[in-house]
Design an enzyme around this catalytic site. Structure first.
Site, short mmCIF file in Angstrom:
data_model
loop_
_atom_site.label_atom_id
_atom_site.label_comp_id
_atom_site.label_asym_id
_atom_site.label_seq_id
_atom_site.Cartn_x
_atom_site.Cartn_y
_atom_site.Cartn_z
N HIS A 1 -10.05 -15.91 -28.20
CA HIS A 1 -10.97 -16.46 -29.18
C HIS A 1 -11.23 -15.43 -30.28
CE1 HIS A 1 -12.82 -20.23 -27.27
NE2 HIS A 1 -11.70 -19.95 -26.64
N PRO A 44 -27.67 -14.90 -20.56
CA PRO A 44 -26.25 -15.18 -20.78
C PRO A 44 -25.86 -15.44 -22.23
CG PRO A 44 -27.34 -17.10 -19.86
CD PRO A 44 -28.35 -15.98 -19.84
#
Length: 389
Positions: free
Chosen positions: A72, A292
């Site tokens: 990515h 997260p």
């Protein structure tokens, strides 16, 4: 039993350390509280910094990752229907890799078994003894039978609830914690991702994240109340709420389907200091936790392993203890920067129950500044792809 390094915890941190040490001729034994199947059944994040990818290659377990992972180069940030991209590759020259933690762990288990690595499953009553002496040892039971491992060092890779951190006396350790007033409801579905990059979405209704594991396995999250339980949310209700929080054109193209896993995770920031006591070294969640949002949990564990592994190699191969002596200092310096980034990104994208109108305007101004300022995007990209070890 005698070994050089006793490793408590058979998750990715403990396995990676064991594999790296094995490649350098350093003996270790891994103690795991559960079974292999149980560990592999845990669904966790899967965004890997380049430093983690490099460690996997150094450990000799990067082949499947290279073949099956997704690189990515950036991410999408949105607020309501407004969105903008942040190109990591363009801003930093570095990308991130999407490869599930379960797959990382599977690769490491396969590698340890291929090399006859010593892993003891179903351990109970694990205790660390004499960690502040020159002769530490670990005791544990399996099927009611007690065992002992004498060792040179102990690596505590056994998570937030493990025994390792608790072994350090309260008179020695100090803990820092922030608990966030919301959680993440996440589902895993056998559906194609809505976009080929991750989407971090802020909205008046709360945060959402669109992520993926592969071409037909998607991971989606929405901010939820800490009082919610997964049973409170039907699949239909989840998909409906997700669509409300992401830009309309993504909502229109979103492919929905039955969830194959659904859970709620609370968010917290946590750090304990120091990360070394005598010959006991803490790694990963045993020493620190991040929300997260910034994808730092697994990656901060990897940086710990980097510092500890290199310190142990220098000790055994060169008689040089500087790396071990400075382990806590080096690890914590990087961890606090990861904590700052995760706290900032969480604060930027979520709705907080006590936010005033002024707070909301400041949050919106911060997002607009990130959208319009290349220097701000560079700072975010540098932190997201991972600060140097």
């Amino acid at each position: 039993m005698r070994t050089q390094v006793a490793i408590i915890g058979g998750g990715p941190s403990g396995l990676l350390l064991s594999q790296l040490l094995h490649k350098k001729g350093i003996d270790s034994v891994v103690l795991e509280r559960k079974t292999r199947d149980y560990v592999l059944g845990r669904i966790r994040a899967g965004i890997l910094e380049q430093g983690f990818v490099d460690l996997m290659h150094e450990a000799g377990v990067g082949e499947r990752m290279d073949r099956e992972s997704f690189v990515h180069d950036g991410t999408v940030v949105s607020y309501g229907d407004e969105e903008f991209g942040i190109n990591f590759k363009d801003l930093t020259g570095t990308s991130v890799v999407v490869y599930g933690q379960t797959e990382v762990t599977r690769d490491l288990y396969d590698a340890r078994e291929a090399m006859d690595g010593k892993i003891v499953f179903n351990t109970e009553n694990v205790q660390i003894h004499e960690a502040d002496s020159d002769a530490p040892y670990v005791t544990y039971t399996v099927d009611g039978s007690e065992h002992r491992i004498d060792c040179d060092f102990v690596a505590g890779c056994d998570g937030f609830h493990g025994v390792s951190r608790q072994t350090i006396p309260l008179t020695v350790r100090r803990e820092y914690e922030k608990v966030y007033p919301f959680g993440w409801l996440g589902i895993l579905s056998e559906t194609p991702p809505v976009h080929d990059e991750l989407i971090y979405a802020g909205s008046e209704r709360g945060f959402a994240l669109c992520s993926m594991r592969n071409d037909n396995l998607s991971r989606y999250y929405i901010q939820c109340s800490l009082s919610d339980s997964p049973e409170d949310w039907t699949d239909a209700a989840f998909w409906q709420e997700l669509k409300r929080r992401i830009p309309a054109h993504y909502a229109e193209n979103l492919v929905t389907g039955p969830s194959i896993e659904k859970s709620i995770a609370p968010l917290r920031s946590f750090v304990t200091e120091p990360m070394r006591w005598g010959r006991l070294f803490l790694c990963g969640d045993a020493a620190h936790i991040v929300p997260p949002t910034g994808a730092k949990g697994l990656n901060t564990a990897a940086s710990d392993i980097h510092y500890l592994y290199n310190g142990l190699v220098a000790h055994y191969h060169d008689g040089d203890d500087e790396g071990l002596d400075r382990y806590s200092e080096k690890a914590l310096a990087r961890i606090w920067k990861a904590e700052r980034f995760s706290w900032w990104f969480t604060s930027l994208m979520h709705r907080f129950p006590d936010q005033s109108d002024f707070d909301l305007k400041m949050q919106q101004a911060d997002i607009a500044f990130l959208r319009d300022n290349r220097a701000a995007q560079t700072v975010m990209a540098e932190n997201y792809v991972g600060l140097p070890y």
